[in-house]
Design an enzyme around this catalytic site. Structure first.
Site, short mmCIF file in Angstrom:
data_model
loop_
_atom_site.label_atom_id
_atom_site.label_comp_id
_atom_site.label_asym_id
_atom_site.label_seq_id
_atom_site.Cartn_x
_atom_site.Cartn_y
_atom_site.Cartn_z
N GLY A 208 0.84 -1.21 0.00
CA GLY A 208 0.00 0.00 0.00
C GLY A 208 0.86 1.25 0.00
N ASN A 209 0.25 2.38 0.22
CA ASN A 209 1.04 3.61 0.37
C ASN A 209 0.34 4.52 1.40
OD1 ASN A 209 -0.78 5.57 -1.06
ND2 ASN A 209 -0.43 4.13 -2.74
N ARG A 210 0.99 5.64 1.70
CA ARG A 210 0.55 6.46 2.83
C ARG A 210 -0.52 7.49 2.48
NH1 ARG A 210 4.19 5.52 6.92
NH2 ARG A 210 6.28 4.91 6.25
#
Ligand code: CTP
Length: 404
Positions: A208-210
């Site tokens: 995922g990412n932030r």
């Protein structure tokens, strides 16, 4: 602009309450109709007599009028108001609002609001920075409430930092621009994407990412306020659209986002791709949880479909496509190349070097770049304000395109 507007002002027990009589005077001067509610502890900072004199109406503090045994109707007030402005709001009341703890009239009125709600926190910097306050403010944002960010400066404690209530004149300007808002996207359908995508590795793990999703959600809210029919396709976030008019499509992976965007694209006049879509996804997804048997493992990755690029190929003459670019180094040059490659009409550049901007921040600083003309770099501001700037730029572009 504010003439005849019904405004509820909610005051809580913060020293900054002394600024509210000035705000009320400004509102009354503009011929707004003002009703003031306050928490019992707010009385220690500003008197009900001052407030009722300035607002020309009784101030409500308790759920009951003790002398007559009458009930103060919070539901009625909730329906009456065109807008509610809670200022200043303490960490305590922010916590109650975020958790529905209705132990005073002010919070019952907040929970009964049928109108947009502005919340202006004011407190000492350590209280403001505490994770619980920040979490509760995030929760209020996710309800669709508009947070009037406290200013950084000298505080009543003598310390300096974030926590100062925004000045009454600024709050007035904010309210004016809220009511001024044109319905300049009425009749248009806008597809907005937001948030990260999660790419499954096995049944419990993902890449995922932030991205918090806040920029995309702010764009969706702003577009909806300005009259557009909005379809918001979002990857996993803790946010919910505050505006019931927004059609909310939840997705998880880049492939699902591509599918959802493809479905809605033909009916969209404008697409704003604010999502941080994964560029790569695992080549194979394990159907069972991967055991930690090996000392090292490698994950095979394959490219996802570039949604924006695909939509760029399908774009019709009267559709507008807006992308985002997160760049370091020569951002403008890279963003311009991306704009061309993906057949976009506008690209919103985030520079990795800019502090307080980008993924996890509540503020953003962007440069808006079109096919022609000079790039437009804004200040660091609340993502809601950045969303308004982006829609203003899209509006101008649309007007030009149609030759109006
Ligand atoms: N985007 C998309 N589909 C993808 C990846 C990105 O639609 N699979 C969109 C994003 O929503 C954003 C823009 O493309 O609007 C950003 O692209 P970005 O990831 O910055 O650039 P890339 O084109 O992927 O190039 P690079 O990462 O190499 O800079």
């Amino acid at each position: 602009m504010l003439k005849g507007k019904k405004i509820v002002i909610g005051i809580t027990g913060s020293i900054a309450a002394y600024k509210i009589p000035f705000l009320i005077r400004l509102l009354i001067r503009e011929e707004a109709m003002v009703r003031v509610i306050m928490t019992p502890s707010a009385k220690d900072f500003v008197t009900p007599l001052t407030l009722s004199t300035l607002s020309r109406a009784n101030v409500i503090i308790d759920p009951f009028k003790e002398s007559t045994g009458e009930w103060n109707n919070h539901v009625e007030l909730g329906s009456w108001a065109d807008v509610m402005v809670f200022a200043p709001v303490t960490a305590n009341t922010i916590g109650k609002m975020a958790n529905g703890i209705a132990d005073n009239f002010l919070v019952t009125a907040y929970l009964s609001a049928k109108c947009p709600v502005f919340i202006a926190p004011a407190m000492d910097l350590d209280m403001y920075n505490h994770p619980s306050t920040q979490r509760n403010i995030q929760v209020l944002r996710s309800f669709g409430n508009m947070i009037i960010e406290p200013q950084v400066g000298e505080l009543a404690s003598g310390l300096s930092g974030p926590g100062r209530l925004e000045e009454p004149e600024k709050i007035l300007t904010l309210l004016r621009s809220y009511f001024e808002k044109k319905q300049d996207f009425a009749g248009k359908t806008i597809l907005v994407t937001a948030g990260p995508t999660f790419e499954a590795i096995d049944p419990v793990r993902y890449i995922g990412n932030r991205s918090s999703g806040l920029m995309g959600f702010s764009l969706a809210e702003e577009a909806s306020c300005r009259g557009a029919r909005v379809i918001l396709v979002s990857g996993p976030t803790h946010l919910n659209p505050g505006n019931p008019g927004i059609q909310f499509v939840k997705v998880v992976s880049a492939a699902e986002m591509y599918q959802a965007c493809s479905n809605s694209f033909p009916s969209a006049d404008i697409v704003i791709m604010a999502a941080a879509v994964a560029d790569y996804t695992p080549s194979t997804v394990s159907v069972v949880k991967i055991k930690k048997k090996e000392k090292t493992i490698s994950l095979g990755l394959k490219k996802t479909t570039d949604i924006l690029e695909e939509l760029g190929k399908r774009k019709k003459k009267d559709q507008l496509l807006v992308g985002f670019a997160l760049e370091s180094g020569d951002g403008i040059k890279n963003a311009r190349e991306k704009l061309k490659k993906k057949n976009l009409d506008l690209i919103i550049l985030n520079k990795l070097e800019d502090k307080g901007a980008g993924f996890e921040a509540t503020t953003n600083k962007v440069t808006i770049i079109g096919k022609k003309g000079d790039p437009l770099t804004g200040e660091l501001k609340d993502k809601k304000a950045v969303a308004a700037d982006i829609l203003d730029a899209i509006f101008k572009l649309r007007v030009n395109l149609k030759g109006i």
